[in-house]
Design an enzyme around this catalytic site. Structure first.
Site, PDB file in Angstrom:
ATOM      1  N   ASP A   1       0.857  -1.183   0.000  1.00  0.00           N
ATOM      2  CA  ASP A   1       0.000   0.000   0.000  1.00  0.00           C
ATOM      3  C   ASP A   1       0.898   1.239   0.000  1.00  0.00           C
ATOM      4  O   ASP A   1       1.709   1.420   0.912  1.00  0.00           O
ATOM      5  CB  ASP A   1      -0.857  -0.062   1.278  1.00  0.00           C
ATOM      6  CG  ASP A   1      -1.776   1.131   1.426  1.00  0.00           C
ATOM      7  OD1 ASP A   1      -1.617   2.146   0.716  1.00  0.00           O
ATOM      8  OD2 ASP A   1      -2.669   1.043   2.298  1.00  0.00           O
TER       9      ASP A   1
ATOM     10  N   GLY B  59      -9.383   4.398  -5.405  1.00  0.00           N
ATOM     11  CA  GLY B  59      -8.050   3.820  -5.571  1.00  0.00           C
ATOM     12  C   GLY B  59      -7.000   4.508  -4.723  1.00  0.00           C
ATOM     13  O   GLY B  59      -7.209   4.798  -3.541  1.00  0.00           O
TER      14      GLY B  59
ATOM     15  N   ASP C   5      -5.895   7.489  -4.865  1.00  0.00           N
ATOM     16  CA  ASP C   5      -6.329   8.832  -4.482  1.00  0.00           C
ATOM     17  C   ASP C   5      -7.110   8.806  -3.162  1.00  0.00           C
ATOM     18  O   ASP C   5      -6.813   9.554  -2.215  1.00  0.00           O
ATOM     19  CB  ASP C   5      -7.212   9.357  -5.628  1.00  0.00           C
ATOM     20  CG  ASP C   5      -7.307  10.868  -5.667  1.00  0.00           C
ATOM     21  OD1 ASP C   5      -6.621  11.523  -4.869  1.00  0.00           O
ATOM     22  OD2 ASP C   5      -8.074  11.383  -6.506  1.00  0.00           O
TER      23      ASP C   5
ATOM     24  N   GLY D 215      -5.571   1.307 -12.841  1.00  0.00           N
ATOM     25  CA  GLY D 215      -6.734   0.920 -12.036  1.00  0.00           C
ATOM     26  C   GLY D 215      -8.011   1.297 -12.764  1.00  0.00           C
ATOM     27  O   GLY D 215      -8.309   0.781 -13.845  1.00  0.00           O
TER      28      GLY D 215
HETATM   29  P1  ADP Z   1      -6.015   5.342 -12.024  1.00  0.00           P
HETATM   30  O1  ADP Z   1      -7.307   6.105 -11.919  1.00  0.00           O
HETATM   31  O2  ADP Z   1      -4.845   6.211 -12.448  1.00  0.00           O
HETATM   32  O3  ADP Z   1      -6.160   4.078 -12.803  1.00  0.00           O
HETATM   33  P2  ADP Z   1      -6.143   3.898  -9.471  1.00  0.00           P
HETATM   34  O4  ADP Z   1      -5.882   4.459  -8.132  1.00  0.00           O
HETATM   35  O5  ADP Z   1      -7.532   3.433  -9.775  1.00  0.00           O
HETATM   36  O6  ADP Z   1      -5.635   5.008 -10.505  1.00  0.00           O
HETATM   37  O7  ADP Z   1      -5.173   2.677  -9.736  1.00  0.00           O
HETATM   38  C1  ADP Z   1      -3.793   2.781 -10.044  1.00  0.00           C
HETATM   39  C2  ADP Z   1      -3.076   1.525  -9.565  1.00  0.00           C
HETATM   40  O8  ADP Z   1      -2.853   1.637  -8.166  1.00  0.00           O
HETATM   41  C3  ADP Z   1      -3.859   0.226  -9.766  1.00  0.00           C
HETATM   42  O9  ADP Z   1      -2.939  -0.753 -10.219  1.00  0.00           O
HETATM   43  C4  ADP Z   1      -4.383  -0.100  -8.371  1.00  0.00           C
HETATM   44  O10 ADP Z   1      -4.510  -1.494  -8.177  1.00  0.00           O
HETATM   45  C5  ADP Z   1      -3.286   0.447  -7.501  1.00  0.00           C
HETATM   46  N1  ADP Z   1      -3.654   0.825  -6.126  1.00  0.00           N
HETATM   47  C6  ADP Z   1      -4.876   1.045  -5.583  1.00  0.00           C
HETATM   48  N2  ADP Z   1      -4.775   1.394  -4.291  1.00  0.00           N
HETATM   49  C7  ADP Z   1      -3.430   1.397  -4.001  1.00  0.00           C
HETATM   50  C8  ADP Z   1      -2.666   1.665  -2.820  1.00  0.00           C
HETATM   51  N3  ADP Z   1      -3.240   2.005  -1.664  1.00  0.00           N
HETATM   52  N4  ADP Z   1      -1.314   1.571  -2.921  1.00  0.00           N
HETATM   53  C9  ADP Z   1      -0.705   1.241  -4.083  1.00  0.00           C
HETATM   54  N5  ADP Z   1      -1.369   0.979  -5.216  1.00  0.00           N
HETATM   55  C10 ADP Z   1      -2.717   1.049  -5.178  1.00  0.00           C
END
Ligand code: ADP
Length: 169
Positions: free
Chosen positions: A10, A32, A34, A124
């Site tokens: 994470d 996600g 964010d 994501g």
């Molecule tokens: P985007 O809208 O740019 O696709 P997301 O946040 O939906 O961004 O996802 C980007 C990547 O980060 C995905 O591979 C997702 O699985 C991953 N992800 C989601 N939460 C976390 C976290 N807490 N730490 C690291 N990676 C994460």
């Protein structure tokens, strides 16, 4: 020389000078990465994002660009927000995804950050295929001239970790 390292986990649990947020152009939070960053980093990050929206980024942060704020309660000095492109089957948006990494490193250099943690931007909700997202992330960092000493990719699951590991191998 910039070292590229990989961690599965994470991103909000990382210690780094700068942690990159896969933001959306509103800068006002989302799901996600964010959502996780704002939840764990506390309200100071959103407060600064709101100020950016009434200031320089009235229309939001354009895709491919990056902007820094405080990291709030995260174990970092800054969060660098970047907006990845939504993946498209009909239009090649890879230059915008590469720009996210390049612009984030530029902000990091301006701030004097020496360690930076990136998520796999756009892979994501924005639907970018993981292998291609990893390819763009790794090659862009390798080709960018930066004073950052460690670029750490923080991959949420094993599938993402393996895709980045294959690229680095
Ligand atoms: P985007 O809208 O740019 O696709 P997301 O946040 O939906 O961004 O996802 C980007 C990547 O980060 C995905 O591979 C997702 O699985 C991953 N992800 C989601 N939460 C976390 C976290 N807490 N730490 C690291 N990676 C994460």
């Amino acid at each position: 020389m910039t070292r590229i390292t990989l961690v599965q986990g994470d991103i909000t649990r990382q210690t780094a000078d700068a942690i990159v947020n896969a933001a959306n152009s509103s800068l006002l939070g989302g799901g996600g990465v964010d959502g996780a960053i704002h939840r764990r980093g506390g309200p100071a990050i959103l407060a600064e994002c709101r100020k950016l929206r009434v200031g320089h980024y009235g229309k939001g942060l354009p895709t491919g660009q990056a902007v820094a704020t405080t990291a709030g309660e995260l174990d970092a000095r800054w969060v660098i927000h970047t907006v990845g492109p939504v993946h498209s089957d009909t239009e090649d948006r890879s230059a915008l995804l590469a720009s996210c990494y390049r612009e984030s490193l530029k902000r990091a250099d301006e701030l004097g950050a020496r360690t930076i943690a990136f998520p796999a931007v756009s892979t994501g909700v924005y639907g970018w295929p993981m292998d291609d997202g990893a390819r763009i992330a790794v090659t862009t960092v390798q080709e960018t001239d930066t004073a950052v000493e460690e670029v750490r990719f923080v991959l949420f699951d094993n599938h993402a970790y393996e895709a980045f590991a294959r690229r680095l191998a």
